[in-house]
Write an enzyme that holds these catalytic residues in place. Structure first.
Site, short mmCIF file in Angstrom:
data_model
loop_
_atom_site.label_atom_id
_atom_site.label_comp_id
_atom_site.label_asym_id
_atom_site.label_seq_id
_atom_site.Cartn_x
_atom_site.Cartn_y
_atom_site.Cartn_z
N ARG A 79 0.82 -1.22 0.00
CA ARG A 79 0.00 0.00 0.00
C ARG A 79 0.85 1.27 0.00
O ARG A 79 0.37 2.33 -0.39
CB ARG A 79 -0.93 0.00 1.21
CG ARG A 79 -2.01 -1.10 1.16
CD ARG A 79 -3.07 -0.86 2.22
NE ARG A 79 -4.16 -1.83 2.14
CZ ARG A 79 -4.27 -2.87 2.95
NH1 ARG A 79 -3.35 -3.08 3.88
NH2 ARG A 79 -5.29 -3.71 2.83
N LYS A 185 1.73 -18.67 7.99
CA LYS A 185 0.72 -18.99 8.99
C LYS A 185 0.29 -17.68 9.67
O LYS A 185 1.06 -16.72 9.71
CB LYS A 185 1.25 -20.02 10.00
CG LYS A 185 2.38 -19.53 10.91
CD LYS A 185 1.86 -19.09 12.26
CE LYS A 185 2.96 -18.73 13.21
NZ LYS A 185 2.50 -18.17 14.48
N LYS A 219 14.15 -25.50 10.49
CA LYS A 219 15.25 -25.54 11.46
C LYS A 219 15.97 -26.88 11.35
O LYS A 219 15.35 -27.92 11.18
CB LYS A 219 14.72 -25.30 12.87
CG LYS A 219 14.19 -23.88 13.08
CD LYS A 219 13.67 -23.69 14.49
CE LYS A 219 13.17 -22.27 14.70
NZ LYS A 219 14.25 -21.27 14.65
N ASP A 272 -1.82 -19.57 17.72
CA ASP A 272 -0.54 -19.03 17.28
C ASP A 272 0.56 -20.08 17.23
O ASP A 272 1.40 -20.05 16.33
CB ASP A 272 -0.13 -17.90 18.23
CG ASP A 272 1.13 -17.18 17.75
OD1 ASP A 272 1.18 -16.82 16.56
OD2 ASP A 272 2.04 -16.96 18.57
N HIS A 277 3.28 -24.93 14.61
CA HIS A 277 4.61 -25.36 15.05
C HIS A 277 4.57 -26.64 15.89
O HIS A 277 5.25 -27.63 15.58
CB HIS A 277 5.27 -24.26 15.90
CG HIS A 277 5.44 -22.96 15.18
ND1 HIS A 277 5.56 -22.86 13.82
CD2 HIS A 277 5.54 -21.69 15.65
CE1 HIS A 277 5.71 -21.59 13.48
NE2 HIS A 277 5.69 -20.87 14.57
N LYS A 377 4.38 -17.44 26.47
CA LYS A 377 5.16 -16.21 26.40
C LYS A 377 5.57 -15.77 27.80
O LYS A 377 4.95 -16.14 28.78
CB LYS A 377 4.35 -15.10 25.71
CG LYS A 377 4.17 -15.35 24.22
CD LYS A 377 3.58 -14.14 23.53
CE LYS A 377 3.56 -14.35 22.02
NZ LYS A 377 4.92 -14.43 21.44
#
Length: 525
Positions: A79, A185, A219, A272, A277, A377
């Site tokens: 944008r 994702k 990884k 998430d 994962h 987290k």
């Protein structure tokens, strides 16, 4: 891609660590990274954070390593209303910050000459027609043969309109060369939305054109799970319920939500981290040997794992799932805010920032073996690992003599920050008395050349290797497993229960209690 369009990387510093998994001979030449054919990379959201932090640095470093062809170009799109030079200036600034060791004017000049920019409104069909004209005008300068990769580095709500307009503008067709689309994702918000997204994709793209990215799969240690299991005869015979007591999969972060509060409030830790994962790590750990190491054979086996996971008892979720949210605490000696005090977070938010799950894979190999998975987290430290705990010897002849329980063998595959593999086992301490001590054999990737995750996964996309990308049925299988759980948790929010763990801690007490109830304990974060 014709043989003449390839070149073998054999004149640079990196040793012959193979860039992709596949059948190969033992000679070193067959383990060298191969340069893909000519291509054009069109990045949507090119001036955004993901592009500047991950995508552009990855492509730049691949070029400095000599792993890209002589003919390629990058067309940024977004944008922002900027010209080519403005885009180049933005990318130069980000590369100087992210790759100080690789960046110099010579490398930059070779890279920047390939950078272009085209502003676009993602909902504006006419803008896609202009984009097509720009691509057509650039391609002849690089002899790409019509090979195009569209990378959607944009917010998830932009996926469907962008894909629909690409199809309507004729940009999804494979006329002369290949056309591929890369999607980050999350692949949807739940089972229904993931099906809607897949339907929109399938309306214009074949599944062979679609590259759903989960960078965790790139990884080295994650890729090495397959090699470790199936190329070493001493481990695969033990990889079953006769010898394995339980498996722990941990992905912890010391950071908070940072600048992602808007996204995270809508998602939470299960969407998430678990849908992609962590369940991918579960599949690689639990899958049966594939018939071959091609992408579809491996993805077939992964989907079988997802379909074999025992459904959660929604009326007794507390037996198998613990959720949490971090409060104020100290991380690395610094006081940090609670989640609810982060900018952009609702003051009484019930969004989980931590989850621990216990699942069972109901097949002959894993019957009765619990898989404990956790992610959160603002935990003690950043860490990701798979720990396979083997059963204790059936007859503990040392118990009476030593007066203590002997720790069982544990095989740990470290994914971050120190990628490697370690195996703990018992040995006798030197001396006349019979005393045991645990020791570890350790292999680390720290001193071995390897590509970063985004470098590896982009290189595989350019080469058409799909092993590291997720297939449509795999996406829907994982959402089918988790959507009922997410819905049940969101049906009964309990704001008074949060926060329930301090930042910088090991997580909620309930998660620790879940393991104690099973006479086990979590590994320390």
């Amino acid at each position: 891609m014709t043989p003449s369009s390839n070149k073998t990387h054999n004149n640079k510093t990196p040793p012959p660590i193979k860039g992709r998994v596949g059948p190969q001979e033992a000679s070193g030449d067959n383990c060298r990274l191969e340069t893909p054919g000519a291509f054009g990379l069109i990045v949507f959201g090119a001036s955004g954070d993901l592009s500047k932090r991950k995508i552009m640095p990855a492509v730049f470093r691949l070029q400095t390593l000599g792993l890209l062809p002589d003919d390629f170009y990058i067309l940024g799109s977004g944008r922002s209303d900027i010209a080519d030079e403005g885009f180049r200036s933005t990318i130069k600034e980000s590369l100087e910050k992210s790759l100080p060791r690789n960046f110099n004017e010579k490398n930059w000049e070779a890279f920047s000459s390939r950078l272009y920019y085209q502003s676009i409104g993602y909902d504006d069909l006419e803008a896609y027609a202009a984009l097509k004209k720009r691509i057509d005008s650039i391609e002849p300068n690089y002899q790409t043969g019509g090979n195009r990769i569209f990378y959607l580095a944009v917010p998830p709500h932009v996926y469907e309109p962008a894909i629909g307009h690409l199809v309507a503008a004729g940009l999804a067709k494979e006329n002369k060369g290949y056309t591929r689309i890369v999607i980050e994702k999350p692949f949807g918000h739940d089972l229904e939305s993931s099906r809607s997204l897949n339907t929109r994709i399938a309306a214009g793209f074949g599944e062979h054109q679609v590259y759903r990215m989960d960078h965790y799969l790139a990884k080295e240690t994650v890729q090495n799970i397959l090699m470790f299991r199936f190329a070493n005869s001493i481990f695969e015979p033990l990889w079953n319920n006769r010898f394995v007591d339980h498996v722990q999969i941990t992905v912890s972060e010391s950071l908070g939500v940072e600048h992602r509060a808007g996204y995270y409030e809508r998602s939470g830790v299960i969407r998430d981290m678990f849908q992609n994962h962590i369940l991918q790590l579960l599949a690689l750990t639990a899958m049966e040997p594939p018939s071959s190491l091609d992408a579809d054979s491996i993805r077939d086996e992964k989907v079988k794992v997802f379909r074999s996971v025992r459904p959660f008892d929604l009326d007794r979720l507390e037996d198998t799932i613990v959720v949490g949210q971090y409060g104020q605490g100290a991380v690395d000696g610094s006081l940090v805010d609670a989640y609810r005090d982060e900018p952009g977070v609702t003051p009484n938010s019930t969004t989980p920032t931590y989850c621990a799950m216990k699942v069972f894979v109901d097949n002959w190999r894993w019957n009765g073996v619990p898989f404990y998975m956790r992610s959160g987290k603002r935990l003690k430290r950043r860490m990701a690992e798979i720990a396979v705990s083997f059963k204790a010897p059936p007859h503990q002849m040392f118990d009476a003599m030593l007066g203590e329980h002997i720790e069982p063998n544990v095989l740990v595959m470290r994914i971050q920050p120190d990628e490697g593999v370690e195996l703990s086992f018992q040995t006798k301490q030197p001396g006349s008395r019979v005393c045991l001590t645990p020791v570890e054999m350790d292999f680390s990737y720290q001193n071995v050349f390897s590509l970063e995750a985004y470098e590896r996964i982009l290189l595989d996309c350019m080469a058409g290797e799909r092993l590291l990308f997720v297939r449509e049925d795999g996406v829907e299988a994982t959402w089918g497993m988790l959507t009922p759980v997410i819905n049940r948790l969101e049906e009964r929010p309990r704001p008074e229960e949060f926060p329930n763990y301090a930042a910088g801690s090991q997580g909620p007490d309930n998660a620790l209690a879940m393991m104690v109830k099973d006479s086990r304990r979590w590994r320390r974060i």
